[in-house]
Design a protein around this motif. Structure first.
Motif, PDB file in Angstrom:
ATOM      1  N   THR A  97       0.827  -1.196   0.000  1.00 27.83           N
ATOM      2  CA  THR A  97       0.000   0.000   0.000  1.00 27.83           C
ATOM      3  C   THR A  97       0.869   1.258   0.000  1.00 27.83           C
ATOM      4  O   THR A  97       1.799   1.382   0.791  1.00 27.83           O
ATOM      5  CB  THR A  97      -0.919   0.020   1.239  1.00 27.83           C
ATOM      6  N   GLU A  98       0.526   2.162  -0.895  1.00 29.33           N
ATOM      7  CA  GLU A  98       1.290   3.406  -0.971  1.00 29.33           C
ATOM      8  C   GLU A  98       0.821   4.387   0.097  1.00 29.33           C
ATOM      9  O   GLU A  98      -0.371   4.463   0.408  1.00 29.33           O
ATOM     10  CB  GLU A  98       1.148   4.035  -2.355  1.00 29.33           C
ATOM     11  N   LEU A  99       1.762   5.147   0.649  1.00 28.09           N
ATOM     12  CA  LEU A  99       1.427   6.182   1.615  1.00 28.09           C
ATOM     13  C   LEU A  99       0.991   7.445   0.889  1.00 28.09           C
ATOM     14  O   LEU A  99       1.560   7.816  -0.139  1.00 28.09           O
ATOM     15  CB  LEU A  99       2.636   6.498   2.497  1.00 28.09           C
ATOM     16  N   SER A 100      -0.005   8.121   1.431  1.00 28.70           N
ATOM     17  CA  SER A 100      -0.460   9.379   0.856  1.00 28.70           C
ATOM     18  C   SER A 100       0.556  10.479   1.151  1.00 28.70           C
ATOM     19  O   SER A 100       1.441  10.320   2.003  1.00 28.70           O
ATOM     20  CB  SER A 100      -1.820   9.764   1.440  1.00 28.70           C
TER      21      SER A 100
ATOM     22  N   GLY B 191      16.586   9.930   2.199  1.00 30.56           N
ATOM     23  CA  GLY B 191      17.109   8.693   2.770  1.00 30.56           C
ATOM     24  C   GLY B 191      16.153   8.105   3.789  1.00 30.56           C
ATOM     25  O   GLY B 191      15.945   6.875   3.831  1.00 30.56           O
ATOM     26  N   ALA B 192      15.542   8.959   4.596  1.00 33.48           N
ATOM     27  CA  ALA B 192      14.553   8.482   5.567  1.00 33.48           C
ATOM     28  C   ALA B 192      13.309   7.963   4.856  1.00 33.48           C
ATOM     29  O   ALA B 192      12.697   6.972   5.292  1.00 33.48           O
ATOM     30  CB  ALA B 192      14.176   9.606   6.524  1.00 33.48           C
ATOM     31  N   ALA B 193      12.939   8.605   3.752  1.00 30.87           N
ATOM     32  CA  ALA B 193      11.773   8.155   2.992  1.00 30.87           C
ATOM     33  C   ALA B 193      11.998   6.764   2.417  1.00 30.87           C
ATOM     34  O   ALA B 193      11.051   5.977   2.289  1.00 30.87           O
ATOM     35  CB  ALA B 193      11.461   9.150   1.875  1.00 30.87           C
ATOM     36  N   LEU B 194      13.237   6.443   2.078  1.00 27.85           N
ATOM     37  CA  LEU B 194      13.542   5.094   1.578  1.00 27.85           C
ATOM     38  C   LEU B 194      13.238   4.032   2.631  1.00 27.85           C
ATOM     39  O   LEU B 194      12.890   2.890   2.296  1.00 27.85           O
ATOM     40  CB  LEU B 194      15.009   4.996   1.163  1.00 27.85           C
ATOM     41  N   GLU B 195      13.352   4.390   3.889  1.00 28.78           N
ATOM     42  CA  GLU B 195      13.034   3.448   4.961  1.00 28.78           C
ATOM     43  C   GLU B 195      11.529   3.369   5.201  1.00 28.78           C
ATOM     44  O   GLU B 195      10.991   2.303   5.497  1.00 28.78           O
ATOM     45  CB  GLU B 195      13.742   3.868   6.252  1.00 28.78           C
TER      46      GLU B 195
ATOM     47  N   ALA C 259       8.968   4.326   2.970  1.00 26.71           N
ATOM     48  CA  ALA C 259       8.217   3.891   1.784  1.00 26.71           C
ATOM     49  C   ALA C 259       9.202   3.536   0.680  1.00 26.71           C
ATOM     50  O   ALA C 259       9.379   4.293  -0.279  1.00 26.71           O
ATOM     51  CB  ALA C 259       7.274   5.007   1.331  1.00 26.71           C
ATOM     52  N   PRO C 260       9.887   2.401   0.809  1.00 26.00           N
ATOM     53  CA  PRO C 260      10.984   2.092  -0.124  1.00 26.00           C
ATOM     54  C   PRO C 260      10.573   2.001  -1.586  1.00 26.00           C
ATOM     55  O   PRO C 260      11.270   2.533  -2.458  1.00 26.00           O
ATOM     56  CB  PRO C 260      11.523   0.749   0.396  1.00 26.00           C
TER      57      PRO C 260
ATOM     58  N   LEU D  53      12.331  -4.263  -0.848  1.00 26.61           N
ATOM     59  CA  LEU D  53      11.634  -3.735  -2.021  1.00 26.61           C
ATOM     60  C   LEU D  53      10.681  -4.770  -2.598  1.00 26.61           C
ATOM     61  O   LEU D  53      10.967  -5.974  -2.605  1.00 26.61           O
ATOM     62  CB  LEU D  53      12.637  -3.332  -3.109  1.00 26.61           C
ATOM     63  N   GLY D  54       9.554  -4.273  -3.105  1.00 24.00           N
ATOM     64  CA  GLY D  54       8.662  -5.124  -3.859  1.00 24.00           C
ATOM     65  C   GLY D  54       9.051  -5.119  -5.326  1.00 24.00           C
ATOM     66  O   GLY D  54      10.098  -4.584  -5.715  1.00 24.00           O
TER      67      GLY D  54
END
Length: 311
Positions: free
Chosen positions: A2-5, A202-206, A208-209, A271-272
């Protein structure tokens, strides 16, 4: 997955923004544009005050340095457009809003200082510069990342570093220690801005990779410097590249590769399928940049050899 808004991402990253804002404020150096301008060299221009009109002989800077300075300044001039973009994405509240204001205030110094230097030293035609500013700012600036926070964070992570390199190299090529000191000071600001945005991404990669990896891939594949809307930008950018101020080799080796390495993109876990596909696109893009940079270097070397032979 699920993607974050956008709202959820803003909330998740708020503590990271606050932490990096504190870091930025502890490291940012207060400086004053007027201290980097040789005011004693100035004299009145023609017009209502009856001074002396600008002429080509007034400038002591190499032509390519003047071209780069104009591009850099016109890029800084579109600050209202950049502010609108990040203020719309990040909002006016909390640490996000504080950062928007601080970043805008720091960036505002750059245009002030560079324009004052160019005017006082008569480095460029002030009438042509003002006309170019009017055209560029009237058109404004927007890019394909305006509606996406993650893509915007990815974009500025690369762009701020690219701008830093362009300023530093422009300063060196002027041959003027005063201009070099000014642009080094501007570049130091840009570097701190890059670190701020790079840390957020970099934090966003953790958090919502997959989304973040896709944003990085999309930005790299469509990357353009913010000055792209400047009249004659393509011709000017070629001149700048041929002079070694900012070219494809620097873009790949000194901007894209180091930022990707800092994010450890090729070792991100969890990662998916979408994220893995995006990472493959990033790897392919790096390979393509390497080939393009090598071709550019070959052409530049051949051009230099031909010019030397003629001389």
């Amino acid at each position: 997955m699920t993607e974050l808004s956008q709202t959820a991402l803003l909330h998740e990253l708020e503590p990271v923004v606050a932490k990096n804002l504190d870091r930025h404020l502890s490291m940012a150096k207060e400086w004053f544009p007027h201290e980097y301008v040789p005011w004693s060299e100035g004299r009145t221009f023609d017009g209502p005050l009856g001074g002396e009109a600008w002429s080509e002989g007034d400038s002591t800077l190499p032509e390519v340095a003047r071209t780069a300075l104009i591009v850099n300044l016109l890029t800084e001039d579109n600050l209202p457009s950049y502010h609108h973009q990040i203020a719309s994405l990040f909002g006016p509240d909390g640490a996000w809003g504080t950062w928007v204001g601080r970043w805008t205030a720091e960036e505002g110094r750059h245009g002030t200082a560079i324009r004052d230097y160019l005017t006082v030293t008569r480095a460029v035609d002030p009438v042509a510069l003002e006309r170019a500013r009017m055209v560029h700012m009237t058109a404004g600036y927007s890019n394909s990342h305006d509606s996406s926070m993650l893509r915007s964070l990815a974009y500025v992570s690369f762009q701020e570093l690219a701008t830093r390199i362009s300023h530093r190299n422009t300063g060196r090529i002027t041959g003027d220690p005063v201009c070099e000191a000014l642009l080094s000071r501007v570049a130091a600001d840009e570097n701190l801005h890059m670190v701020f945005y790079r840390n957020l991404l970099g934090a966003a990669l953790e958090v919502a990779p997959d989304q973040t990896m896709r944003a990085i891939a999309e930005v790299l594949e469509d990357f353009q410097m913010p000055g792209v809307g400047i009249e004659g930008f393509t011709r000017k950018s070629v001149t700048i590249a041929l002079a070694g101020i900012y070219d494809l080799r620097q873009h790949r080796d000194d901007v894209v590769a180091p930022v990707l390495r800092q994010w450890d993109v090729f070792n991100v876990a969890g990662l998916g399928a979408e994220g893995e596909a995006a990472r493959d696109r990033i790897a392919a893009h790096l390979d393509g940049l390497e080939q393009a940079a090598s071709r550019f270097e070959e052409k530049r070397d051949a051009r230099a050899a031909k010019l030397a032979a003629r001389a």
